[in-house]
Design a protein around this motif. Structure first.
Motif, short mmCIF file in Angstrom:
data_model
loop_
_atom_site.label_atom_id
_atom_site.label_comp_id
_atom_site.label_asym_id
_atom_site.label_seq_id
_atom_site.Cartn_x
_atom_site.Cartn_y
_atom_site.Cartn_z
N ALA A 113 7.77 -9.62 -9.25
CA ALA A 113 7.62 -8.00 -9.09
C ALA A 113 6.29 -7.40 -9.02
O ALA A 113 5.11 -7.97 -9.48
CB ALA A 113 8.23 -7.77 -10.42
N PRO A 114 6.24 -6.07 -8.33
CA PRO A 114 5.22 -5.41 -8.21
C PRO A 114 4.73 -4.89 -9.78
O PRO A 114 5.50 -4.99 -10.58
CB PRO A 114 5.50 -4.28 -7.33
CG PRO A 114 7.02 -4.20 -7.34
CD PRO A 114 7.35 -5.42 -7.60
N PRO A 115 3.42 -4.40 -9.90
CA PRO A 115 3.02 -3.94 -11.39
C PRO A 115 4.04 -2.53 -11.63
O PRO A 115 4.39 -1.83 -10.80
CB PRO A 115 1.71 -3.34 -11.07
CG PRO A 115 1.14 -4.36 -9.86
CD PRO A 115 2.31 -4.61 -9.03
N THR A 146 5.33 0.67 -9.61
CA THR A 146 6.75 1.03 -9.58
C THR A 146 7.17 2.40 -9.87
O THR A 146 7.67 3.13 -9.28
CB THR A 146 7.77 -0.23 -9.98
OG1 THR A 146 7.08 -1.48 -9.57
CG2 THR A 146 9.12 -0.06 -9.61
N TRP A 147 6.73 2.53 -11.00
CA TRP A 147 6.76 4.06 -11.28
C TRP A 147 6.44 5.08 -10.46
O TRP A 147 6.82 6.19 -10.35
CB TRP A 147 6.60 4.10 -12.84
CG TRP A 147 7.21 3.73 -14.07
CD1 TRP A 147 7.02 2.47 -14.75
CD2 TRP A 147 8.52 4.27 -14.22
NE1 TRP A 147 8.09 2.38 -15.51
CE2 TRP A 147 9.14 3.16 -15.45
CE3 TRP A 147 9.39 5.30 -13.81
CZ2 TRP A 147 10.30 3.31 -15.94
CZ3 TRP A 147 10.64 5.28 -14.43
CH2 TRP A 147 11.08 4.56 -15.57
N SER A 148 5.19 4.88 -10.06
CA SER A 148 4.63 6.00 -9.26
C SER A 148 5.20 6.19 -7.96
O SER A 148 5.13 7.15 -7.20
CB SER A 148 3.09 5.69 -8.94
OG SER A 148 2.86 4.59 -8.03
N ALA A 185 15.43 -1.17 0.75
CA ALA A 185 14.49 -2.34 0.72
C ALA A 185 14.16 -2.95 -0.53
O ALA A 185 14.10 -4.04 -0.60
CB ALA A 185 13.23 -1.64 1.30
N TRP A 186 14.63 -2.23 -1.48
CA TRP A 186 14.32 -2.65 -2.87
C TRP A 186 15.52 -3.18 -3.61
O TRP A 186 15.42 -3.38 -4.90
CB TRP A 186 13.46 -1.79 -3.92
CG TRP A 186 12.05 -1.38 -3.38
CD1 TRP A 186 11.40 -2.05 -2.22
CD2 TRP A 186 11.25 -0.40 -3.68
NE1 TRP A 186 10.30 -1.61 -2.16
CE2 TRP A 186 10.21 -0.40 -2.90
CE3 TRP A 186 11.37 0.63 -4.75
CZ2 TRP A 186 8.75 0.37 -3.31
CZ3 TRP A 186 10.50 1.37 -4.99
CH2 TRP A 186 9.11 1.31 -4.44
N ALA A 187 16.74 -3.13 -3.06
CA ALA A 187 17.85 -3.33 -3.69
C ALA A 187 18.14 -4.75 -4.25
O ALA A 187 18.51 -4.85 -5.26
CB ALA A 187 19.21 -3.16 -2.50
N PHE A 193 14.12 4.17 -8.03
CA PHE A 193 14.76 5.52 -8.54
C PHE A 193 14.25 5.74 -10.07
O PHE A 193 14.17 5.02 -10.79
CB PHE A 193 16.07 5.42 -8.29
CG PHE A 193 16.56 5.61 -7.05
CD1 PHE A 193 16.29 6.43 -5.91
CD2 PHE A 193 17.29 4.17 -6.46
CE1 PHE A 193 16.97 6.28 -4.40
CE2 PHE A 193 17.81 3.98 -5.38
CZ PHE A 193 17.47 5.16 -4.09
N VAL A 194 14.11 7.42 -10.10
CA VAL A 194 14.55 7.67 -11.66
C VAL A 194 15.87 8.19 -11.57
O VAL A 194 16.32 8.60 -10.77
CB VAL A 194 13.22 8.58 -11.95
CG1 VAL A 194 11.92 7.91 -12.09
CG2 VAL A 194 13.19 9.98 -11.01
#
Length: 202
Positions: free
Chosen positions: A15-17, A21-23, A102-104, A144-145
């Motif tokens: 996983a990326p940091p 991911t939030w940004s 892409a992130w599914a 997503f948020v």
């Protein structure tokens, strides 16, 4: 069955940091819609004989990382529920915006390798707070948020429900591993820059 630390280590290595991911997270589907869909997972997805490798291939056209650990019932169920969220867009109705992207599969793996080792996926179906945790986690790692929330609010609400953070021993081990991974990434980047600088000066 793998222990939680081992599965969380697998997740942390791929996983990326979290901050990154939030940004990058953008407005996504409504949390209630995702949570409701999650709770309607068909029994066939939760069957002990379901092949995550085959299910992932059929739904996403690629294999999720969780497939390699699907002999663990928690991972299998967690990944299957994530795959149901993707499949349900064709079976029930699409989310707005769609979860496909892409992130599914990373989102599927977040359920199988990050949440499931800490909270049994069957609890997601029975407990509102655990279901919300799973839905928020899936949305985050899908990029997503929840609709109607800004990043800061979404992050605070997710962290308040995150079972990994609630389990202090696991949280400490995960944070330490995540820190080591970040240092390794930075060192690799520095080495690459140094090698590129040497190469360009020759």
């Amino acid at each position: 069955m793998a222990d939680a630390d081992e599965l969380l280590t697998v997740w942390a290595s791929m996983a990326p940091p979290e901050g990154e991911t939030w940004s990058l997270a953008r407005p996504g589907p409504a949390l209630d819609a995702v949570a409701a869909r999650l709770s309607s997972v068909p029994r066939s997805f939760l069957d002990d004989d379901v092949s995550i490798r085959a299910l992932s291939g059929d739904i996403a056209g690629a294999e999720c990382a969780s497939a390699a650990y699907a002999d663990d019932a928690r991972v299998r169920r967690g990944a299957a529920i994530g795959l149901w969220l993707l499949a349900s867009e064709e079976i029930v109705e699409p989310f707005r915006p769609s979860l496909a992207g892409a992130w599914a599969l990373r989102a599927v793996d977040s359920l199988g390798l990050r949440v499931a080792p800490v909270v049994d996926p069957l609890d997601w179906l029975a407990d509102d707070e655990r279901r919300e945790e799973a839905a928020r986690t899936f949305l985050l790692w899908a990029g997503f948020v929840p609709a109607g929330e800004d990043r800061a609010t979404a992050q605070a609400l997710w962290q308040a429900r995150d079972s990994l953070r609630r389990s202090s021993a696991l949280a400490e081990a995960y944070a330490a591993y995540e820190h080591r991974e970040e240092i390794a990434r930075r060192l690799a980047e520095a080495r690459a820059r140094e090698a590129a600088a040497r190469y360009s000066s020759e």
